[in-house]
Every structure is written in C-alpha cells, then in structure tokens.
Design a protein around this motif. Sequence first.
Motif, PDB file in Angstrom:
ATOM      1  N   GLY A  81      -4.765  27.368 107.957  1.00 36.68           N
ATOM      2  CA  GLY A  81      -6.156  27.087 108.287  1.00 36.68           C
ATOM      3  C   GLY A  81      -6.596  25.681 107.970  1.00 36.68           C
ATOM      4  O   GLY A  81      -5.861  24.850 107.435  1.00 36.68           O
ATOM      5  N   SER A  82      -7.855  25.442 108.313  1.00 38.29           N
ATOM      6  CA  SER A  82      -8.596  24.243 107.965  1.00 38.29           C
ATOM      7  C   SER A  82     -10.045  24.500 108.395  1.00 38.29           C
ATOM      8  O   SER A  82     -10.415  25.639 108.657  1.00 38.29           O
ATOM      9  CB  SER A  82      -8.010  22.989 108.619  1.00 38.29           C
ATOM     10  N   ASP A  94     -10.370  15.166 111.069  1.00 40.46           N
ATOM     11  CA  ASP A  94     -10.476  15.749 109.734  1.00 40.46           C
ATOM     12  C   ASP A  94     -10.933  17.204 109.830  1.00 40.46           C
ATOM     13  O   ASP A  94     -12.100  17.466 110.108  1.00 40.46           O
ATOM     14  CB  ASP A  94     -11.466  14.913 108.916  1.00 40.46           C
ATOM     15  N   GLY A  95     -10.012  18.134 109.604  1.00 39.54           N
ATOM     16  CA  GLY A  95     -10.326  19.558 109.677  1.00 39.54           C
ATOM     17  C   GLY A  95      -9.877  20.193 110.973  1.00 39.54           C
ATOM     18  O   GLY A  95      -8.932  21.002 110.967  1.00 39.54           O
ATOM     19  N   PRO A  96     -10.510  19.861 112.098  1.00 37.26           N
ATOM     20  CA  PRO A  96     -10.153  20.544 113.348  1.00 37.26           C
ATOM     21  C   PRO A  96      -8.672  20.472 113.708  1.00 37.26           C
ATOM     22  O   PRO A  96      -8.130  21.448 114.231  1.00 37.26           O
ATOM     23  CB  PRO A  96     -11.020  19.814 114.385  1.00 37.26           C
ATOM     24  N   PHE A  97      -8.001  19.340 113.425  1.00 35.52           N
ATOM     25  CA  PHE A  97      -6.591  19.298 113.796  1.00 35.52           C
ATOM     26  C   PHE A  97      -5.778  20.362 113.073  1.00 35.52           C
ATOM     27  O   PHE A  97      -4.834  20.924 113.629  1.00 35.52           O
ATOM     28  CB  PHE A  97      -5.972  17.923 113.553  1.00 35.52           C
ATOM     29  N   GLY A  98      -6.126  20.663 111.824  1.00 34.17           N
ATOM     30  CA  GLY A  98      -5.400  21.698 111.099  1.00 34.17           C
ATOM     31  C   GLY A  98      -5.543  23.067 111.732  1.00 34.17           C
ATOM     32  O   GLY A  98      -4.582  23.854 111.763  1.00 34.17           O
ATOM     33  N   VAL A  99      -6.729  23.360 112.251  1.00 28.84           N
ATOM     34  CA  VAL A  99      -6.942  24.621 112.964  1.00 28.84           C
ATOM     35  C   VAL A  99      -6.134  24.629 114.259  1.00 28.84           C
ATOM     36  O   VAL A  99      -5.466  25.612 114.595  1.00 28.84           O
ATOM     37  CB  VAL A  99      -8.445  24.824 113.251  1.00 28.84           C
ATOM     38  N   ILE A 100      -6.194  23.532 114.983  1.00 26.30           N
ATOM     39  CA  ILE A 100      -5.484  23.421 116.256  1.00 26.30           C
ATOM     40  C   ILE A 100      -3.969  23.529 116.046  1.00 26.30           C
ATOM     41  O   ILE A 100      -3.278  24.218 116.811  1.00 26.30           O
ATOM     42  CB  ILE A 100      -5.866  22.086 116.933  1.00 26.30           C
ATOM     43  N   ALA A 101      -3.450  22.872 115.021  1.00 22.05           N
ATOM     44  CA  ALA A 101      -2.016  22.966 114.733  1.00 22.05           C
ATOM     45  C   ALA A 101      -1.618  24.409 114.465  1.00 22.05           C
ATOM     46  O   ALA A 101      -0.558  24.871 114.926  1.00 22.05           O
ATOM     47  CB  ALA A 101      -1.663  22.090 113.535  1.00 22.05           C
ATOM     48  N   GLY A 126     -15.687  27.159 108.001  1.00 22.59           N
ATOM     49  CA  GLY A 126     -16.876  26.447 108.465  1.00 22.59           C
ATOM     50  C   GLY A 126     -17.556  25.570 107.448  1.00 22.59           C
ATOM     51  O   GLY A 126     -18.532  24.906 107.779  1.00 22.59           O
ATOM     52  N   ASP A 127     -17.100  25.560 106.195  1.00 26.09           N
ATOM     53  CA  ASP A 127     -17.872  24.848 105.176  1.00 26.09           C
ATOM     54  C   ASP A 127     -16.967  24.207 104.142  1.00 26.09           C
ATOM     55  O   ASP A 127     -16.967  24.587 102.986  1.00 26.09           O
ATOM     56  CB  ASP A 127     -18.846  25.818 104.484  1.00 26.09           C
ATOM     57  N   GLU A 128     -16.206  23.204 104.571  1.00 26.76           N
ATOM     58  CA  GLU A 128     -15.399  22.450 103.620  1.00 26.76           C
ATOM     59  C   GLU A 128     -16.100  21.182 103.171  1.00 26.76           C
ATOM     60  O   GLU A 128     -15.983  20.765 102.024  1.00 26.76           O
ATOM     61  CB  GLU A 128     -14.039  22.107 104.256  1.00 26.76           C
ATOM     62  N   GLU A 129     -16.858  20.575 104.069  1.00 27.66           N
ATOM     63  CA  GLU A 129     -17.445  19.274 103.770  1.00 27.66           C
ATOM     64  C   GLU A 129     -18.671  19.339 102.869  1.00 27.66           C
ATOM     65  O   GLU A 129     -18.981  18.374 102.168  1.00 27.66           O
ATOM     66  CB  GLU A 129     -17.825  18.551 105.080  1.00 27.66           C
ATOM     67  N   GLY A 130     -19.419  20.455 102.899  1.00 27.30           N
ATOM     68  CA  GLY A 130     -20.629  20.538 102.097  1.00 27.30           C
ATOM     69  C   GLY A 130     -21.731  19.622 102.588  1.00 27.30           C
ATOM     70  O   GLY A 130     -22.580  19.179 101.812  1.00 27.30           O
ATOM     71  N   SER A 131     -21.752  19.334 103.889  1.00 22.48           N
ATOM     72  CA  SER A 131     -22.729  18.386 104.430  1.00 22.48           C
ATOM     73  C   SER A 131     -24.117  18.994 104.637  1.00 22.48           C
ATOM     74  O   SER A 131     -25.088  18.261 104.769  1.00 22.48           O
ATOM     75  CB  SER A 131     -22.234  17.831 105.771  1.00 22.48           C
ATOM     76  N   ALA A 186      -1.989  38.550 101.179  1.00 19.13           N
ATOM     77  CA  ALA A 186      -1.829  37.117 101.430  1.00 19.13           C
ATOM     78  C   ALA A 186      -0.571  36.602 100.757  1.00 19.13           C
ATOM     79  O   ALA A 186      -0.477  36.555  99.527  1.00 19.13           O
ATOM     80  CB  ALA A 186      -3.051  36.363 100.913  1.00 19.13           C
ATOM     81  N   ALA A 187       0.418  36.203 101.562  1.00 24.91           N
ATOM     82  CA  ALA A 187       1.672  35.682 101.008  1.00 24.91           C
ATOM     83  C   ALA A 187       1.517  34.226 100.590  1.00 24.91           C
ATOM     84  O   ALA A 187       2.028  33.808  99.541  1.00 24.91           O
ATOM     85  CB  ALA A 187       2.790  35.815 102.032  1.00 24.91           C
ATOM     86  N   ALA A 188       0.823  33.420 101.401  1.00 21.36           N
ATOM     87  CA  ALA A 188       0.642  31.995 101.109  1.00 21.36           C
ATOM     88  C   ALA A 188      -0.400  31.440 102.064  1.00 21.36           C
ATOM     89  O   ALA A 188      -0.690  32.029 103.116  1.00 21.36           O
ATOM     90  CB  ALA A 188       1.951  31.229 101.256  1.00 21.36           C
ATOM     91  N   TYR A 189      -0.946  30.291 101.694  1.00 17.22           N
ATOM     92  CA  TYR A 189      -1.866  29.548 102.560  1.00 17.22           C
ATOM     93  C   TYR A 189      -1.319  28.143 102.734  1.00 17.22           C
ATOM     94  O   TYR A 189      -0.959  27.474 101.751  1.00 17.22           O
ATOM     95  CB  TYR A 189      -3.261  29.473 101.938  1.00 17.22           C
ATOM     96  N   VAL A 190      -1.252  27.672 103.987  1.00 20.56           N
ATOM     97  CA  VAL A 190      -0.814  26.305 104.261  1.00 20.56           C
ATOM     98  C   VAL A 190      -1.811  25.631 105.198  1.00 20.56           C
ATOM     99  O   VAL A 190      -2.499  26.293 105.982  1.00 20.56           O
ATOM    100  CB  VAL A 190       0.605  26.242 104.857  1.00 20.56           C
ATOM    101  N   GLU A 191      -1.866  24.319 105.092  1.00 22.25           N
ATOM    102  CA  GLU A 191      -2.828  23.550 105.881  1.00 22.25           C
ATOM    103  C   GLU A 191      -2.197  22.243 106.335  1.00 22.25           C
ATOM    104  O   GLU A 191      -1.519  21.566 105.557  1.00 22.25           O
ATOM    105  CB  GLU A 191      -4.077  23.271 105.041  1.00 22.25           C
ATOM    106  N   VAL A 192      -2.425  21.908 107.583  1.00 20.07           N
ATOM    107  CA  VAL A 192      -2.016  20.616 108.142  1.00 20.07           C
ATOM    108  C   VAL A 192      -3.258  19.748 108.219  1.00 20.07           C
ATOM    109  O   VAL A 192      -4.301  20.197 108.704  1.00 20.07           O
ATOM    110  CB  VAL A 192      -1.387  20.794 109.539  1.00 20.07           C
TER     111      VAL A 192
END
Length: 416
Positions: A81-82, A94-101, A126-131, A186-192
């Motif tokens: 995810g991202s 920043d963010g969307p590419f990880g979802v797309i990957a 939907g809420d990583e940046e805290g903007s 949940a075995a693991a979480y990875v992010e690009v």
Amino acid sequence: MPSFSQSEVDALGARAEAMVDTLGAISAEPDRLVRLFLSPEHRRAADRVAAWMRAAGLAVSEDALGTVRGRLGQGRRLLIGSHIDTVIDAGKYDGPFGVIAGILAAEHFAQSGKRLPFGIDVLAFGDEEGSRFPATLSSSSACAGIFRTENLQLADRNGVTLGDAIKAYGKSPSDIPAAAYPRDEAAAYVEVHIEQGPVLETREQPLGVVTAIIGQTYLNIEFLGEAGHAGTVPMMLRRDALAGAAEAMLLGETLARDTKGEVVATVGRIAVAPGATNVIPANVLVIFDIRSGSEAARAKLAEALKSGARAIADRRHLGLTITSTREVATTPCHPAIQDQFADAIRALGAEPLRLGSGAGHDGQAMAKLCPIGMLFVRCRGGISHNPMEYANPRDLGLAVAALIGFIERFEPEKLG
C-alpha cells in the motif's frame, strides 16, 4: 522467478506514469495539486483507484476511513500500500505511485493464473500527509488496529471534525474497529515509494532497499531574555534571546554534522517576540527536528543539544525552557524482507543499495500489526512535496518489476 525484458519494463513504466498523471489531475484547485483526506477529490481519486483494482482482477472494498482495498487470492495476506492524499501544492508521485505499483504487480499475478501460497491486499490509504487534520496515519492506524478514537474530535481549519468528515464521506465512525486486520491474517506490509531524497540519484541507482523509517524528536527550546532599545543598550549589557537561539541553532548543525550522516537536525521555524526591528528580542522559540535511524544516536544528540543550550543560556544570562513535543521511535524494516527486495533488484541488473527513510510513511503504523519493508525509487534532484517532483518512467517500471520479483520470492515463514 520472473525475468523482464527492457520493453516489458518500459511498458510497465509507461502504464504507471499514465496512472500517476490521471490521479495528479484530481485536485481541489486548478493550478496546483491539493487532495485532502475525506474531501470530494479524495472521493474521486478513490473511485478511480477502485476501478483500476477491479480491472486488474481484484475484489474491491472500502473501510470506514476510506481506505480502498483490492484483494487477490486466499490465505494470509501480503499487504501492499501507500496513500492517495497530498500536501498543499504537491507533487504527483509521493504516495499514489506506491498504490499504482501494487495494483500493477497484483494484476501480473491475477492474469498469470499462478496460485500464490498467500493472498495479496493492495491498500490505498487516505491520510498519510496530515494536511487536513492535526493528525497523521489515521487510515493505516485503523488497519493496524491502533486508531485513537480521541482523534475523531480533531478539527480542520474550517472547524469540521474528523468524526463529522467521516460521516460526510458516507461512512460511520462506529465502523472503524472493523477496519483492523486480525494479527494472524497480516503476514507483512510493503510499500513502494519515491525516495524523496538525493541518495539514489547521487549513487546512480534506480532502486533502493529501505533499512528503517527513521525516528524523530521535536525539541522546543525557548530562550527568555529582556527587551530593550536597539540603540541605547550596550552590547555587553544585553540579554538578547535571539542571539542565544542563533548560537543554539549553529550548535545543532555542528552536532549533526559531526555524526557523519547518522543524525540530521533542522530548524524550520522560530518565533521572535516582540518582533520589532528596533527592539532587542525578549523571547525566542526554536523548534528542532532531529531524525536518525539509530535510537541511541538521536537520543545522544538531543541530550548534547539540551546541555549546550543550558550552557548558552547561563553564559548569556537568559532564561530557558526545553520541552519535547514529539517522540517517534525508529521503525526497522524486517531483515528478510530487505533481503528479498535486494534479490529482486539484483535480478534486474541493479545494485540493491540500502538506505534509511528520512520521511515518515504508513509503515510506521502498519509495523504495529506485522513486519514491514519498503522499496525506494530514484526521484530527480531528490525533490518531493513540490510540483517539480518527478521519477523517470523507466525507474517506475523497474520498481514494479522489482515488486513482482519480491512477491515471487516472498516467504512469510521466514519472518518469524
């Protein structure tokens, strides 16, 4: 193990770039990218992501905090995810590419028909940046089962609380507990993610393996002096709070430089009172942001800075208050996940450079649920949180190919 020709990598990169551009056009403002959590723009981006997931062969759902989930296969889950929210006047990677990957990698396995010994969930937080609200990682915290219900009372700049925004988005705060993954699922979480820094570009490598999301300390150091006339008080008789603060800032820079890259220290904000050009500053607040992949090194620098600030205050006859307003522990990436990403990068003919992440990520929350790992992608100039943010399509394609290679190599039993 999959092998990719250059044309296949380029095709993956072209698809990824087109999808990044599509999400980058979804903004609250016509002349800059602004996509805040639980806004109409978030809704539009989430719907687009959901459509891509369905087209990739994933079963789609959405939880109470708007995280879009695309599911493939059965059994324990590899979470990929991202986030799809942005800062104000953002870059589009920043963010969307990880979802797309994640979507493109999951599609590879959905179309191949190969049955994996585990399932895949692609997550669009939907809420990583805290903007929008004065909190971050709400979406991933809910998935990890650590969402703080008191955050529902936090309000945005228009006075809208998080709880009310959730309702306006068509969700119910009472459903947030159901967003949590069971620990045994949940075995693991990875992010690009794009690196958001210059290391990979400097080393001429397209991809990097993240060793840890570095820890962070905020120190608020306030020097208390005495206001006076700028023309009548002799220099030797002044109690200038700003001069003391300036000395402390230089001390922080020196201490960080002396760690040879192990710790970084930044002052991005000071507050000077009374703030008149012809008045000696009486009170000055300096906020230090101290980060490191080593808990011990970060703590050592913070203590040295506190001690130095006390010495400066004593020598200059200033009052002093020091408070720590933020302490975030270093989040290590699992060694086996690092090794599996390194093997996937090496199989593509690149050097698996290892480096820490100086920025925060959803993995900090997800690490409370399961082991985590991250793959970094080179970005031009190391620029991020800026419209100039850019990653080469070929690098994007290599990142997707590396993620596919990682999935092929993923062995949950090696994670302990």
